[in-house]
Design an enzyme around this catalytic site. Sequence first.
Site, PDB file in Angstrom:
ATOM      1  N   THR A   1       0.826  -1.216   0.000  1.00 56.83           N
ATOM      2  CA  THR A   1       0.000   0.000   0.000  1.00 56.83           C
ATOM      3  C   THR A   1       0.864   1.272   0.000  1.00 56.83           C
ATOM      4  N   GLY A   2       2.179   1.099   0.028  1.00 57.59           N
ATOM      5  CA  GLY A   2       3.070   2.261   0.012  1.00 57.59           C
ATOM      6  C   GLY A   2       3.386   2.703  -1.413  1.00 57.59           C
TER       7      GLY A   2
ATOM      8  N   TYR B   1      16.613   5.328  11.816  1.00 57.21           N
ATOM      9  CA  TYR B   1      16.121   4.709  10.574  1.00 57.21           C
ATOM     10  C   TYR B   1      17.284   4.092   9.796  1.00 57.21           C
TER      11      TYR B   1
ATOM     12  N   GLN C   1       9.071   1.453   8.485  1.00 58.43           N
ATOM     13  CA  GLN C   1       8.802   2.775   9.026  1.00 58.43           C
ATOM     14  C   GLN C   1       9.805   3.625   8.263  1.00 58.43           C
TER      15      GLN C   1
ATOM     16  N   GLU D   1      20.437   6.578   2.842  1.00 61.77           N
ATOM     17  CA  GLU D   1      20.588   7.155   4.185  1.00 61.77           C
ATOM     18  C   GLU D   1      21.715   6.471   4.954  1.00 61.77           C
TER      19      GLU D   1
ATOM     20  N   LEU E   1       9.506  -4.330   1.032  1.00 66.20           N
ATOM     21  CA  LEU E   1       9.467  -2.861   0.981  1.00 66.20           C
ATOM     22  C   LEU E   1       8.855  -2.252   2.239  1.00 66.20           C
ATOM     23  N   ALA E   2       8.253  -3.086   3.085  1.00 69.28           N
ATOM     24  CA  ALA E   2       7.601  -2.554   4.293  1.00 69.28           C
ATOM     25  C   ALA E   2       8.650  -1.916   5.197  1.00 69.28           C
TER      26      ALA E   2
ATOM     27  N   HIS F   1      13.552   8.577  -4.118  1.00 66.24           N
ATOM     28  CA  HIS F   1      12.695   8.542  -5.301  1.00 66.24           C
ATOM     29  C   HIS F   1      11.285   8.914  -4.893  1.00 66.24           C
TER      30      HIS F   1
ATOM     31  N   THR G   1      19.001   1.668   1.698  1.00 69.97           N
ATOM     32  CA  THR G   1      18.826   3.099   1.427  1.00 69.97           C
ATOM     33  C   THR G   1      20.126   3.901   1.446  1.00 69.97           C
TER      34      THR G   1
ATOM     35  N   LYS H   1      18.284   0.145   9.060  1.00 72.01           N
ATOM     36  CA  LYS H   1      18.404  -0.332   7.673  1.00 72.01           C
ATOM     37  C   LYS H   1      19.800  -0.920   7.421  1.00 72.01           C
TER      38      LYS H   1
ATOM     39  N   ASP I   1       6.311   2.637  -3.285  1.00 73.72           N
ATOM     40  CA  ASP I   1       7.060   1.696  -4.134  1.00 73.72           C
ATOM     41  C   ASP I   1       6.285   0.393  -4.318  1.00 73.72           C
TER      42      ASP I   1
HETATM   43  P1  NAP Z   1       6.188   4.126   2.109  1.00 74.20           P
HETATM   44  O1  NAP Z   1       5.355   4.779   1.065  1.00 74.20           O
HETATM   45  O2  NAP Z   1       6.255   4.718   3.469  1.00 74.20           O
HETATM   46  O3  NAP Z   1       5.696   2.604   2.226  1.00 74.20           O
HETATM   47  C1  NAP Z   1       6.059   1.783   3.324  1.00 74.20           C
HETATM   48  C2  NAP Z   1       5.070   0.639   3.398  1.00 74.20           C
HETATM   49  O4  NAP Z   1       5.395  -0.187   4.534  1.00 74.20           O
HETATM   50  C3  NAP Z   1       3.616   1.090   3.621  1.00 74.20           C
HETATM   51  O5  NAP Z   1       2.791   0.323   2.795  1.00 74.20           O
HETATM   52  C4  NAP Z   1       3.373   0.760   5.073  1.00 74.20           C
HETATM   53  O6  NAP Z   1       2.026   0.491   5.348  1.00 74.20           O
HETATM   54  C5  NAP Z   1       4.201  -0.499   5.226  1.00 74.20           C
HETATM   55  N1  NAP Z   1       4.502  -0.822   6.622  1.00 74.20           N
HETATM   56  C6  NAP Z   1       4.978   0.019   7.571  1.00 74.20           C
HETATM   57  N2  NAP Z   1       5.117  -0.626   8.731  1.00 74.20           N
HETATM   58  C7  NAP Z   1       4.716  -1.904   8.523  1.00 74.20           C
HETATM   59  C8  NAP Z   1       4.617  -3.056   9.349  1.00 74.20           C
HETATM   60  N3  NAP Z   1       4.968  -3.003  10.639  1.00 74.20           N
HETATM   61  N4  NAP Z   1       4.160  -4.240   8.827  1.00 74.20           N
HETATM   62  C9  NAP Z   1       3.792  -4.278   7.514  1.00 74.20           C
HETATM   63  N5  NAP Z   1       3.861  -3.212   6.684  1.00 74.20           N
HETATM   64  C10 NAP Z   1       4.318  -2.050   7.174  1.00 74.20           C
HETATM   65  O7  NAP Z   1       7.699   3.971   1.614  1.00 74.20           O
HETATM   66  P2  NAP Z   1       8.273   3.881   0.121  1.00 74.20           P
HETATM   67  O8  NAP Z   1       8.763   5.211  -0.269  1.00 74.20           O
HETATM   68  O9  NAP Z   1       7.328   3.139  -0.733  1.00 74.20           O
HETATM   69  O10 NAP Z   1       9.581   2.997   0.379  1.00 74.20           O
HETATM   70  C11 NAP Z   1       9.561   1.585   0.233  1.00 74.20           C
HETATM   71  C12 NAP Z   1      10.774   0.997   0.936  1.00 74.20           C
HETATM   72  O11 NAP Z   1      11.964   1.518   0.350  1.00 74.20           O
HETATM   73  C13 NAP Z   1      10.875   1.327   2.415  1.00 74.20           C
HETATM   74  O12 NAP Z   1      11.472   0.208   3.052  1.00 74.20           O
HETATM   75  C14 NAP Z   1      11.825   2.509   2.484  1.00 74.20           C
HETATM   76  O13 NAP Z   1      12.475   2.572   3.734  1.00 74.20           O
HETATM   77  C15 NAP Z   1      12.770   2.159   1.354  1.00 74.20           C
HETATM   78  N6  NAP Z   1      13.412   3.287   0.649  1.00 74.20           N
HETATM   79  C16 NAP Z   1      12.661   4.299   0.148  1.00 74.20           C
HETATM   80  C17 NAP Z   1      13.280   5.325  -0.550  1.00 74.20           C
HETATM   81  C18 NAP Z   1      12.484   6.469  -1.144  1.00 74.20           C
HETATM   82  O14 NAP Z   1      13.092   7.498  -1.456  1.00 74.20           O
HETATM   83  N7  NAP Z   1      11.198   6.316  -1.358  1.00 74.20           N
HETATM   84  C19 NAP Z   1      14.685   5.290  -0.740  1.00 74.20           C
HETATM   85  C20 NAP Z   1      15.400   4.231  -0.213  1.00 74.20           C
HETATM   86  C21 NAP Z   1      14.753   3.218   0.469  1.00 74.20           C
HETATM   87  P3  NAP Z   1       0.888   1.665   5.339  1.00 74.20           P
HETATM   88  O15 NAP Z   1       0.540   1.849   3.896  1.00 74.20           O
HETATM   89  O16 NAP Z   1      -0.199   1.062   6.155  1.00 74.20           O
HETATM   90  O17 NAP Z   1       1.532   2.881   5.958  1.00 74.20           O
HETATM   91  N1  GDD Z   2      10.228  15.572   5.517  1.00 73.57           N
HETATM   92  C1  GDD Z   2      10.694  16.828   5.543  1.00 73.57           C
HETATM   93  N2  GDD Z   2       9.840  17.839   5.901  1.00 73.57           N
HETATM   94  N3  GDD Z   2      11.971  17.071   5.186  1.00 73.57           N
HETATM   95  C2  GDD Z   2      12.404  18.352   5.189  1.00 73.57           C
HETATM   96  C3  GDD Z   2      11.581  19.414   5.542  1.00 73.57           C
HETATM   97  C4  GDD Z   2      10.240  19.135   5.924  1.00 73.57           C
HETATM   98  O1  GDD Z   2       9.462  20.018   6.258  1.00 73.57           O
HETATM   99  N4  GDD Z   2      12.284  20.559   5.415  1.00 73.57           N
HETATM  100  C5  GDD Z   2      13.504  20.226   5.001  1.00 73.57           C
HETATM  101  N5  GDD Z   2      13.584  18.887   4.871  1.00 73.57           N
HETATM  102  C6  GDD Z   2      14.803  18.149   4.461  1.00 73.57           C
HETATM  103  C7  GDD Z   2      15.177  17.006   5.398  1.00 73.57           C
HETATM  104  O2  GDD Z   2      15.832  17.480   6.556  1.00 73.57           O
HETATM  105  C8  GDD Z   2      16.065  16.186   4.463  1.00 73.57           C
HETATM  106  O3  GDD Z   2      17.365  16.700   4.462  1.00 73.57           O
HETATM  107  C9  GDD Z   2      15.456  16.408   3.083  1.00 73.57           C
HETATM  108  O4  GDD Z   2      14.573  17.529   3.216  1.00 73.57           O
HETATM  109  C10 GDD Z   2      14.661  15.225   2.557  1.00 73.57           C
HETATM  110  O5  GDD Z   2      13.755  14.800   3.550  1.00 73.57           O
HETATM  111  P1  GDD Z   2      12.630  13.699   3.257  1.00 73.57           P
HETATM  112  O6  GDD Z   2      11.859  14.075   2.069  1.00 73.57           O
HETATM  113  O7  GDD Z   2      11.902  13.458   4.531  1.00 73.57           O
HETATM  114  O8  GDD Z   2      13.484  12.419   2.821  1.00 73.57           O
HETATM  115  P2  GDD Z   2      14.771  11.744   3.468  1.00 73.57           P
HETATM  116  O9  GDD Z   2      15.915  12.024   2.548  1.00 73.57           O
HETATM  117  O10 GDD Z   2      14.926  12.103   4.887  1.00 73.57           O
HETATM  118  O11 GDD Z   2      14.389  10.199   3.420  1.00 73.57           O
HETATM  119  C11 GDD Z   2      13.824   9.632   2.240  1.00 73.57           C
HETATM  120  O12 GDD Z   2      14.857   9.145   1.408  1.00 73.57           O
HETATM  121  C12 GDD Z   2      15.632   8.072   1.956  1.00 73.57           C
HETATM  122  C13 GDD Z   2      16.701   7.697   0.912  1.00 73.57           C
HETATM  123  O13 GDD Z   2      17.747   8.593   0.952  1.00 73.57           O
HETATM  124  C14 GDD Z   2      12.876   8.522   2.684  1.00 73.57           C
HETATM  125  O14 GDD Z   2      12.160   8.052   1.565  1.00 73.57           O
HETATM  126  C15 GDD Z   2      13.631   7.343   3.289  1.00 73.57           C
HETATM  127  O15 GDD Z   2      12.715   6.266   3.522  1.00 73.57           O
HETATM  128  C16 GDD Z   2      14.708   6.902   2.289  1.00 73.57           C
HETATM  129  O16 GDD Z   2      15.452   5.820   2.806  1.00 73.57           O
END
Ligand code: NAP
Ligand code: GDD
Length: 407
Positions: free
Chosen positions: A43-44, A199, A116, A160, A113-114, A229, A158, A203, A46
């Site tokens: 449901t997220g 976080y 926090q 991060e 992909l699940a 992304h 990630t 990871k 990705d």
């Molecule tokens: P997202 O939109 O926050 O999706 C996370 C999903 O995990 C949601 O469906 C959430 O459910 C589910 N989830 C959370 N806690 C859970 C639990 N305890 N049991 C089962 N499911 C659970 O994140 P995303 O952007 O799609 O990212 C997908 C994965 O890639 C994550 O692991 C994230 O850390 C990693 N990642 C993301 C990025 C990025 O930039 N997007 C980059 C690097 C890595 P709900 O829908 O109910 O909230």
């Molecule tokens: N969320 C958020 N909200 N971020 C802010 C804000 C705000 O109001 N203002 C500035 N930022 C800055 C954060 O401090 C960070 O440096 C940058 O914007 C990006 O923040 P996020 O969009 O929350 O993403 P992230 O880089 O911390 O984490 C995302 O990318 C990771 C991969 O590098 C998430 O998708 C993680 O799950 C993922 O692993």
Amino acid sequence: MNSIRFSFDGRQESEDEYQARKKHRETDYGQNFNKRALVTGVTGQDGSYLAELLLKKGYKVIGLKRRTSTENYQRIEGFVDNPRFSLEEVEVADSGSVYSVVERHQPDEIYNLAAQSHVKTSFDQPCYTTQVNTIGVINFLEAIRRFKPNARFYQASTSEMFGKRVDVNESMTVTPEGTDFNSESFQSEETVFEPQSPYAAAKLASHHMVRIYREGYGLHASCGILFNHESERRGEKFVTRKITKWIAGFKSWAEAQGLDTEARHFEFDRDYIHSRRSSYPKLRLGNIEAFRDWGHAEDYVNAMWLMLQQNIPDDYVIATGETHSVYDFMIHAFDYIDISKEEIKDFFVIDSEFYRPAEVEFLKGDPTKAQTILGWETNVSFEQLVHRMLESDINAEKTKAKEKLLS
Ligand code: NAP
Ligand code: GDD
């Protein structure tokens, strides 16, 4: 003249139709027809794009979601009724729940992909974040080892995890304190990890566990070290979506005041809008000087699939190789509604609430390995990403306004 043939369901079909069906069967779709994939976090952002991709390729997809008191199917409504898709409730931090789903479904591929996934939240909920982001992963690795050792596993690692670290050339890793980031700085599979948040630490523990199970037990387990992304489906608390959603809301409000930002009437009504601006809350942000390597999620889920199609499991950096500051994202986004760089300052405030106890200042990935071995590439540029997100949020606002009018 085409001869008449009969398709598998008894329909008459022409030679052309037959050849097209044959070709389709022989491509991705046909090859994957008997494959079963488990996708956690479906449901997220990705999870929804990945499930769509796998269904298109012919997979049977079992989407795993956690229990919630209300259904959150917005991102999966396009395929939730697909007969090759099913949905199950699984709590990834609960080993019994994970073992059961792997044992029952005997999947060929598992995409984990699940998570926090919000970095700032992880400072407030470090234990919960570790339960889901580390214990959840170990649960899957153990389930595979016990019940389906030949299943292929993808773990969502990630960028991060790099935290403060960047490389500036092939032989040197430096911490950025006291140094200026420049166009030569980047992170690759070789860069040292130094996580800056609960976080990222959780990871990184999972990242190592995947390697340990790969090397120790011979599992086909790979990690994608994905850089940021985003997409039209991005969660609203991530900075890009927060900005695009605010702009769409502001544009809709301005139009309701009789101003049309797109038609540049806006230009003539600056004084008016400034005098009424207090009625529209400003955009509140934290550190806008952080740099991120932003791509589109649709491109990135393709990389996940490609990793599991390799004979040898491995870890890959997935990134665009381009970096922009949050402020730069704002400049591009505000420009879309004709608010110039010089004017942006009137529309946002810096709020310490959105700062993190520790920050990752600079991310720029080197995707050479993925490009070379997986043949992976990005199709959506930074500008297209910003515009697509804005268009989607602006359209959503328009629909909301129409519904309000009709109600
Ligand atoms: P997202 O939109 O926050 O999706 C996370 C999903 O995990 C949601 O469906 C959430 O459910 C589910 N989830 C959370 N806690 C859970 C639990 N305890 N049991 C089962 N499911 C659970 O994140 P995303 O952007 O799609 O990212 C997908 C994965 O890639 C994550 O692991 C994230 O850390 C990693 N990642 C993301 C990025 C990025 O930039 N997007 C980059 C690097 C890595 P709900 O829908 O109910 O909230
Ligand atoms: N969320 C958020 N909200 N971020 C802010 C804000 C705000 O109001 N203002 C500035 N930022 C800055 C954060 O401090 C960070 O440096 C940058 O914007 C990006 O923040 P996020 O969009 O929350 O993403 P992230 O880089 O911390 O984490 C995302 O990318 C990771 C991969 O590098 C998430 O998708 C993680 O799950 C993922 O692993």
